[in-house]
Scaffold this active site. Structure first.
Site, mmCIF file in Angstrom:
data_model
loop_
_atom_site.group_PDB
_atom_site.id
_atom_site.type_symbol
_atom_site.label_atom_id
_atom_site.label_comp_id
_atom_site.label_asym_id
_atom_site.label_seq_id
_atom_site.Cartn_x
_atom_site.Cartn_y
_atom_site.Cartn_z
ATOM 1 C CG ASP A 127 -0.046 -0.125 2.509
ATOM 2 O OD1 ASP A 127 0.154 -1.255 2.978
ATOM 3 O OD2 ASP A 127 0.473 0.889 2.992
ATOM 4 C CG ASP A 135 1.556 4.869 5.706
ATOM 5 O OD1 ASP A 135 1.028 3.939 6.352
ATOM 6 O OD2 ASP A 135 2.009 5.878 6.247
HETATM 7 N N1 LIG Z 1 1.202 1.246 5.744
HETATM 8 C C1 LIG Z 1 1.690 0.388 6.625
HETATM 9 N N2 LIG Z 1 2.158 0.830 7.815
HETATM 10 C C2 LIG Z 1 2.680 -0.042 8.709
HETATM 11 N N3 LIG Z 1 2.764 -1.360 8.503
HETATM 12 C C3 LIG Z 1 2.307 -1.828 7.329
HETATM 13 N N4 LIG Z 1 2.266 -3.085 6.852
HETATM 14 C C4 LIG Z 1 1.716 -3.026 5.628
HETATM 15 N N5 LIG Z 1 1.398 -1.756 5.301
HETATM 16 C C5 LIG Z 1 1.753 -0.989 6.356
#
Ligand SMILES: Nc1ncnc2[nH]cnc12
Ligand SMILES: CSC[C@H]1O[C@H](OP(=O)(O)O)[C@H](O)[C@@H]1O
Length: 290
Positions: A210, A212
């Site tokens: 992703d 974030d």
């Molecule tokens: N955006 C994110 N922040 C922290 N841990 C994660 N694991 C997968 N995506 C994450």
């Protein structure tokens, strides 16, 4: 020349690996408490392998409840020489897209509620983590990923947050724009620091799931978004792991970067002042220098 045993720490979505000959889950007792789960032992291409699911099978441990010391001690005690972490991560870079892998080489540790060292009162040690990952192992992991046809980026800074909540948008922008981090996760610290204290080579593969919560064109991360990308990533990770024995081989020369000698000049407590109870717990991690 020693014998290689490759230790894989599987993160979110990676709760086993396939293709091991003589595969057997076995509990390894540790004086540091309970590891996340039993360890899956076996051989792959003639090389010994040990797999530990970081959150336990069924994902029962949160990033803050994982006993990182027990995990690293159990792997060391079992004979592991090289640790490769595979972790689900958010990305702070447009070009590090969901589905890509990043071979991390630096960390910023923002965790605050974890035991971070095997050492302490009665036996104090300070190892260097200036270069917290092993370049030799990182090169092998990169080659394995390329051979699997995975889009892989070599090098990146991993921001390790405490969690379990994901970051606010302000934090995400701070990590991306001010601190220039590349990926974010919740587990590689103190794991990498403890691996160094245990004189284990350590490499980390961030499997991007992703963006974030900084990206104007994408929704802020949630577990559903992570899981949607995770299953494909986990298959790729298994493919990468299957390539490692051929690249690392069954025989192990001393690490050219000194990971396996990290404690050589790290202990500072006078031998006569060392606490016997702590020394006993350090038998696997630091027995070589005690
Ligand atoms: N955006 C994110 N922040 C922290 N841990 C994660 N694991 C997968 N995506 C994450
Ligand atoms: C399920 S999303 C958040 C969760 O995933 C990552 O785990 P790991 O690093 O073990 O793959 C992240 O660190 C969080 O623990």
């Amino acid at each position: 020349m020693g014998e290689t045993m490759i230790g894989i720490i599987g993160g979110s979505g990676v709760y086993d690996i396939d293709g091991l000959e003589g595969a057997e889950w076995r509990r390894v007792e540790s004086p540091w408490g309970e590891a996340s789960d039993e360890i899956l032992f076996g051989t792959l291409g003639g090389v010994k392998m040990a797999f530990l699911p970081r959150h336990g099978r069924g994902h029962v441990q949160s990033p803050s409840s994982i006993n990182y010391r027990a995990n690293i001690d159990a792997l060391k005690r079992a004979g592991v020489t090289d640790v490769i972490s595979v972790s689900a991560c958010g990305s702070f870079r447009e070009e590090m897209a969901p589905g890509d892998f990043v071979v991390v080489d630096q960390f910023i540790d923002r965790t605050f509620a974890r035991e971070k060292s095997f050492f302490g009162p009665g036996c104090v040690a300070h190892v260097s983590v200036a270069h917290p990952t092993c370049p030799r192992l990182g090169a092998a992991v990169t080659e394995a990923a390329k051979a699997e046809g995975i889009r892989v980026h070599r090098g990146g800074t991993y921001l390790c947050m405490e969690g379990p909540q994901f970051s606010s948008q302000a934090e995400s922008l701070l990590y991306r724009e001010v601190w220039k981090c590349d990926v974010v996760g919740m587990t590689n610290m103190p794991e990498a620091k403890l691996a160094r204290e245990a004189e284990l080579c350590y490499a980390s593969v961030a499997m991007i799931t992703d963006y974030d919560s900084w990206h104007p064109g994408h929704d802020a991360v949630d577990v559903a978004a992570v899981v949607a990308v995770l299953s494909g990533n986990a298959e790729k990770a298994r493919g990468l792991v299957r390539r490692l024995p051929g690249l690392l081989g069954p025989e192990r020369a001393p690490c050219p970067h000194g990971c396996d000698r990290a404690l050589e000049h790290a202990l500072i407590t006078a031998p006569a002042q060392r606490a016997p109870a702590l020394l006993a717990k350090l038998d696997a991690v630091a027995g070589r220098v005690l």
